[in-house]
Design an enzyme around this catalytic site. Sequence first.
Site, mmCIF file in Angstrom:
data_model
loop_
_atom_site.group_PDB
_atom_site.id
_atom_site.type_symbol
_atom_site.label_atom_id
_atom_site.label_comp_id
_atom_site.label_asym_id
_atom_site.label_seq_id
_atom_site.Cartn_x
_atom_site.Cartn_y
_atom_site.Cartn_z
ATOM 1 N N GLN A 67 39.403 34.871 36.840
ATOM 2 C CA GLN A 67 38.090 34.968 37.475
ATOM 3 C C GLN A 67 37.131 33.916 36.887
ATOM 4 O O GLN A 67 36.336 33.328 37.607
ATOM 5 C CB GLN A 67 37.520 36.389 37.266
ATOM 6 C CG GLN A 67 36.281 36.687 38.075
ATOM 7 C CD GLN A 67 36.546 36.833 39.567
ATOM 8 O OE1 GLN A 67 37.678 37.054 39.989
ATOM 9 N NE2 GLN A 67 35.530 36.680 40.371
ATOM 10 N N ALA A 88 32.105 37.122 41.830
ATOM 11 C CA ALA A 88 31.914 38.175 40.818
ATOM 12 C C ALA A 88 31.923 37.558 39.423
ATOM 13 O O ALA A 88 32.721 36.664 39.125
ATOM 14 C CB ALA A 88 32.999 39.232 40.932
ATOM 15 N N HIS A 95 38.849 43.973 40.622
ATOM 16 C CA HIS A 95 40.238 43.481 40.641
ATOM 17 C C HIS A 95 40.826 43.361 39.233
ATOM 18 O O HIS A 95 42.037 43.285 39.078
ATOM 19 C CB HIS A 95 40.324 42.146 41.383
ATOM 20 C CG HIS A 95 40.247 42.311 42.871
ATOM 21 N ND1 HIS A 95 41.342 42.640 43.647
ATOM 22 C CD2 HIS A 95 39.208 42.225 43.728
ATOM 23 C CE1 HIS A 95 40.981 42.729 44.906
ATOM 24 N NE2 HIS A 95 39.673 42.482 44.996
ATOM 25 N N ASP A 102 43.021 43.972 48.204
ATOM 26 C CA ASP A 102 42.479 43.455 49.456
ATOM 27 C C ASP A 102 43.642 43.439 50.449
ATOM 28 O O ASP A 102 44.687 42.858 50.172
ATOM 29 C CB ASP A 102 41.922 42.036 49.282
ATOM 30 C CG ASP A 102 40.678 42.022 48.405
ATOM 31 O OD1 ASP A 102 39.993 43.056 48.331
ATOM 32 O OD2 ASP A 102 40.397 40.974 47.801
ATOM 33 N N GLU A 151 32.786 45.738 52.738
ATOM 34 C CA GLU A 151 34.089 45.056 52.639
ATOM 35 C C GLU A 151 35.187 46.044 53.028
ATOM 36 O O GLU A 151 35.794 46.677 52.168
ATOM 37 C CB GLU A 151 34.352 44.572 51.201
ATOM 38 C CG GLU A 151 33.556 43.372 50.780
ATOM 39 C CD GLU A 151 34.077 42.755 49.467
ATOM 40 O OE1 GLU A 151 35.161 43.146 48.993
ATOM 41 O OE2 GLU A 151 33.373 41.886 48.941
ATOM 42 N N TRP A 153 38.109 45.744 53.867
ATOM 43 C CA TRP A 153 39.473 45.388 53.474
ATOM 44 C C TRP A 153 39.775 45.679 52.004
ATOM 45 O O TRP A 153 40.908 45.637 51.570
ATOM 46 C CB TRP A 153 39.708 43.898 53.729
ATOM 47 C CG TRP A 153 38.724 43.040 52.979
ATOM 48 C CD1 TRP A 153 38.842 42.600 51.695
ATOM 49 C CD2 TRP A 153 37.470 42.553 53.458
ATOM 50 N NE1 TRP A 153 37.735 41.868 51.344
ATOM 51 C CE2 TRP A 153 36.869 41.823 52.406
ATOM 52 C CE3 TRP A 153 36.791 42.661 54.685
ATOM 53 C CZ2 TRP A 153 35.631 41.202 52.539
ATOM 54 C CZ3 TRP A 153 35.544 42.042 54.805
ATOM 55 C CH2 TRP A 153 34.981 41.322 53.758
ATOM 56 N N HIS A 154 38.737 45.946 51.224
ATOM 57 C CA HIS A 154 38.916 46.171 49.778
ATOM 58 C C HIS A 154 39.089 47.666 49.532
ATOM 59 O O HIS A 154 38.149 48.444 49.645
ATOM 60 C CB HIS A 154 37.703 45.613 49.036
ATOM 61 C CG HIS A 154 37.731 45.831 47.544
ATOM 62 N ND1 HIS A 154 37.818 44.793 46.643
ATOM 63 C CD2 HIS A 154 37.654 46.965 46.795
ATOM 64 C CE1 HIS A 154 37.808 45.283 45.406
ATOM 65 N NE2 HIS A 154 37.696 46.593 45.468
HETATM 66 ZN ZN LIG Z 1 38.592 42.798 46.785
#
Ligand SMILES: [Zn+2]
Length: 179
Positions: A67, A88, A95, A102, A151, A153-154
């Site tokens: 990250q 982030a 994550h 995701d 979100e 999809w998360h």
């Molecule tokens: Zn995510």
Amino acid sequence: MDYLVLVNKTNKCPDLDIKLVDTKSRYANNRYSEEKTFKAFKKLQKFAKERGYDIEIESAYRSIEYQQKIYDKCVENKGLEHTKKYVATPGYSEHHTGLALDICLVKDDIFIIEHDLPVYFIDFLSDNAYKFGFIIRYPHDKEAITGYNYEPWHIRYVGVNNAKTMKNNNITLEEYLCK
Ligand SMILES: [Zn+2]
């Protein structure tokens, strides 16, 4: 492993003893996920397949170092202001826990992600993910609580009983933990 660990913009990811497994997703840059999370995903994937949806993992576990690399690269290319808004902060991404996935939809060998996901599939995920222990972590009407925009999809693994309670009461992880 604490399956209710809270990581958000103000709660840094603690040191976790995560057992990572290779999901072998060919659509993911970060294809390792926490063991139980992946087991639950396999069940969700099978359930989805039986209903005509081919789903895959697009992103799973990300290390803090990884990250940091993304973050630094974005600062270099787009500046700090932009980066702060869209990437982030290393240490604060869900994550890092290995419990967040995701999800993408594969159709005719093309994979569909994020804002391109069709509404009927988003509805399917939101109606069924809890049966396998997942919550939609960033619902559209809870931005003020989660700190994130919608979100769909998360998804986040919390275990079946916890997910069921959150779904039935329409509450986020923050509200469930009274944080
Ligand atoms: Zn995510």
